[in-house]
Design an enzyme around this catalytic site. Structure first.
Site, PDB file in Angstrom:
ATOM      1  N   TRP A 264     -49.128 -24.771 -15.926  1.00 57.97           N
ATOM      2  CA  TRP A 264     -48.185 -25.750 -15.381  1.00 57.97           C
ATOM      3  C   TRP A 264     -47.636 -26.651 -16.483  1.00 57.97           C
ATOM      4  O   TRP A 264     -46.458 -27.008 -16.476  1.00 57.97           O
ATOM      5  CB  TRP A 264     -48.833 -26.574 -14.273  1.00 57.97           C
ATOM      6  CG  TRP A 264     -49.168 -25.740 -13.075  1.00 57.97           C
ATOM      7  CD1 TRP A 264     -50.420 -25.467 -12.587  1.00 57.97           C
ATOM      8  CD2 TRP A 264     -48.253 -25.038 -12.221  1.00 57.97           C
ATOM      9  NE1 TRP A 264     -50.328 -24.655 -11.489  1.00 57.97           N
ATOM     10  CE2 TRP A 264     -49.024 -24.372 -11.238  1.00 57.97           C
ATOM     11  CE3 TRP A 264     -46.862 -24.910 -12.185  1.00 57.97           C
ATOM     12  CZ2 TRP A 264     -48.440 -23.593 -10.239  1.00 57.97           C
ATOM     13  CZ3 TRP A 264     -46.290 -24.130 -11.191  1.00 57.97           C
ATOM     14  CH2 TRP A 264     -47.067 -23.486 -10.237  1.00 57.97           C
TER      15      TRP A 264
ATOM     16  N   ASP B  64     -48.574 -34.914 -14.557  1.00 58.26           N
ATOM     17  CA  ASP B  64     -48.617 -34.069 -13.363  1.00 58.26           C
ATOM     18  C   ASP B  64     -50.035 -34.165 -12.792  1.00 58.26           C
ATOM     19  O   ASP B  64     -50.989 -33.721 -13.427  1.00 58.26           O
ATOM     20  CB  ASP B  64     -48.278 -32.627 -13.779  1.00 58.26           C
ATOM     21  CG  ASP B  64     -48.307 -31.652 -12.614  1.00 58.26           C
ATOM     22  OD1 ASP B  64     -48.670 -32.056 -11.498  1.00 58.26           O
ATOM     23  OD2 ASP B  64     -47.958 -30.473 -12.848  1.00 58.26           O
TER      24      ASP B  64
ATOM     25  N   LYS C 196     -51.870 -29.926  -2.179  1.00 56.36           N
ATOM     26  CA  LYS C 196     -53.238 -29.584  -2.595  1.00 56.36           C
ATOM     27  C   LYS C 196     -54.247 -30.630  -2.123  1.00 56.36           C
ATOM     28  O   LYS C 196     -55.232 -30.283  -1.507  1.00 56.36           O
ATOM     29  CB  LYS C 196     -53.289 -29.392  -4.103  1.00 56.36           C
ATOM     30  CG  LYS C 196     -52.495 -28.151  -4.484  1.00 56.36           C
ATOM     31  CD  LYS C 196     -52.491 -27.839  -5.948  1.00 56.36           C
ATOM     32  CE  LYS C 196     -51.670 -26.589  -6.208  1.00 56.36           C
ATOM     33  NZ  LYS C 196     -50.506 -26.830  -7.060  1.00 56.36           N
TER      34      LYS C 196
HETATM   35  C1  LIG Z   1     -49.469 -26.349  -7.814  1.00 59.17           C
HETATM   36  C2  LIG Z   1     -49.081 -27.063  -9.033  1.00 59.17           C
HETATM   37  C3  LIG Z   1     -47.741 -27.211  -9.425  1.00 59.17           C
HETATM   38  C4  LIG Z   1     -46.598 -26.600  -8.661  1.00 59.17           C
HETATM   39  O1  LIG Z   1     -46.338 -27.373  -7.567  1.00 59.17           O
HETATM   40  P1  LIG Z   1     -45.082 -27.098  -6.609  1.00 59.17           P
HETATM   41  O2  LIG Z   1     -45.208 -28.240  -5.656  1.00 59.17           O
HETATM   42  O3  LIG Z   1     -45.319 -25.754  -5.975  1.00 59.17           O
HETATM   43  O4  LIG Z   1     -43.852 -27.142  -7.423  1.00 59.17           O
HETATM   44  C5  LIG Z   1     -47.469 -27.936 -10.560  1.00 59.17           C
HETATM   45  N1  LIG Z   1     -48.444 -28.496 -11.283  1.00 59.17           N
HETATM   46  C6  LIG Z   1     -49.740 -28.361 -10.945  1.00 59.17           C
HETATM   47  C7  LIG Z   1     -50.788 -28.997 -11.780  1.00 59.17           C
HETATM   48  C8  LIG Z   1     -50.099 -27.644  -9.809  1.00 59.17           C
HETATM   49  O5  LIG Z   1     -51.386 -27.518  -9.472  1.00 59.17           O
END
Ligand SMILES: *Cc1c(COP(=O)(O)O)cnc(C)c1O
Length: 343
Positions: free
Chosen positions: A83, A153, A177
């Site tokens: 990511w 993130d 999540k």
């Molecule tokens: C799942 C995830 C993403 C992607 O998220 P989306 O909402 O599907 O764009 C980005 N960064 C991390 C750390 C993730 O776990």
């Protein structure tokens, strides 16, 4: 989910579902307000920060962050996994991106040493991914970026433990999540970073300023996902808040890592100093045995243990919603498999 099911057809005697409400209605306005207030209270968000409810997932933030924060057109990225790499690749479409550190040499199984890193003095921000969902690693510390804003993130760890928002300029996380259901992205941004003087070409929908001015009601928000987030926040407050949640999450992770560290069949993939509390990656070292275990576990009701295709092996995601009993059952299943294979 039970509460949402009970209210599905008739929200608090209004005779309609949250799904059917206008986002301009009084009832939805209250949901929106109480969810933002609850989030701020639970996570201790300081007044100098805005909390925005957006769409497009964390993936859209990979683009919005560079579009909105660029002044000098430069940003430094810490490459700690898939990511983080995607975020850097997207930013490179708009900015001069420099790799400040990378864990690639060790297959992203370890977070590089973040102390003593140097950043470009004129970088607009430094980006990191706090928890690396796919490789099962997490940054236990933050780099010292001085006055350069840290952009992070937190998609796979937000609300899993206390949050010190003041250490960041911008935090973003998809809700699906740890905070509820898909469709909602929470953005926490220091207000002085919300700029009005962006280049003409930046679409209005992709400006933090647009959403901040409109209190996240510039256009139709993901109402049902915001409503579910409100429920998750109340559930977390009922547990005792983020300190209590962190303790439960530490216990869950300790149980699984403890088993892995003494197992003669399974082993953890991430280095000990970088282990994620949310995503535990492990393997037998033999792809066929891994596949057998995943199949057997699935038959026993333990779902979703296959590792990401880029990482292989297994991955147990111990998000907030996973109760300790689920981890117990997994460990029992692993012990039984180990016994069956090697006695
Ligand atoms: C799942 C995830 C993403 C992607 O998220 P989306 O909402 O599907 O764009 C980005 N960064 C991390 C750390 C993730 O776990």
């Amino acid at each position: 989910m039970r509460e949402a099911a009970d209210e599905m057809l008739d929200y608090r005697g209004l005779g309609l579902s949250v799904m059917e409400m206008s986002h301009r209605s009084k009832a939805f306005g209250e949901i929106m307000e109480s969810t933002e207030e609850g989030f701020r209270r639970l996570a201790g968000i300081p007044d100098e920060y805005a909390v925005l409810f957006l769409q497009g997932g964390a993936s859209l933030q990979f683009a919005m962050a560079p579009m909105n924060l660029a002044r000098n057109g430069k940003a430094d990225y810490l490459l700690t996994g898939v990511w983080a790499q995607k975020a850097a690749d997207e930013a490179a479409r708009y900015l001069d991106v420099r790799e400040a550190a990378t864990g690639e040499a060790e297959g992203f199984t370890r977070i590089p040493d973040l102390s003593g890193l140097s950043f470009r003095a004129d970088a607009d921000y430094v980006h990191l991914c706090l928890n690396n969902t796919i490789y099962g690693t997490r940054c236990t510390d933050l780099p010292d970026t001085g006055d350069i804003p840290l952009v992070a993130d937190l998609s796979s760890c937000i609300l899993s433990e206390p949050l010190d928002a003041a250490r960041y300029g911008l935090i973003y996380a998809g809700a699906q999540k740890n905070m509820g259901i898909a469709g909602l992205t929470v953005v926490i941004i220091r207000k002085d970073l919300i700029r009005e003087d962006l280049p003409e070409w930046v679409p209005l929908m992709l400006r933090y300023q647009t959403h901040f001015k409109a209190a996240s009601l510039y256009n139709t928000p993901p109402g049902y996902a915001i409503y579910v987030l409100g429920k998750v926040i109340r559930w977390l407050e009922g547990l005792g808040g983020l300190d209590a949640m962190a303790e439960i999450n530490q216990q869950k992770a300790a149980l699984l890592y403890g088993y892995l560290d003494q197992s003669r069949l399974f082993r953890g993939v991430a280095h000990r100093d970088s282990r994620s509390l949310m995503n535990v990656t492990f393997t037998t070292g033999d792809a066929a045995a891994d596949a057998d275990f995943v199949k057997q576990a699935q038959e026993a009701g333990l779902i979703g243990l296959k590792g990401h295709r880029l990482a292989g092996g297994m991955r147990a995601s111990l998000y907030n919603a996973m109760p300790p009993e689920g981890v117990n059952e997994l460990v029992e299943q692993m012990a039984a498999f180990e016994k069956e294979r090697i006695g």
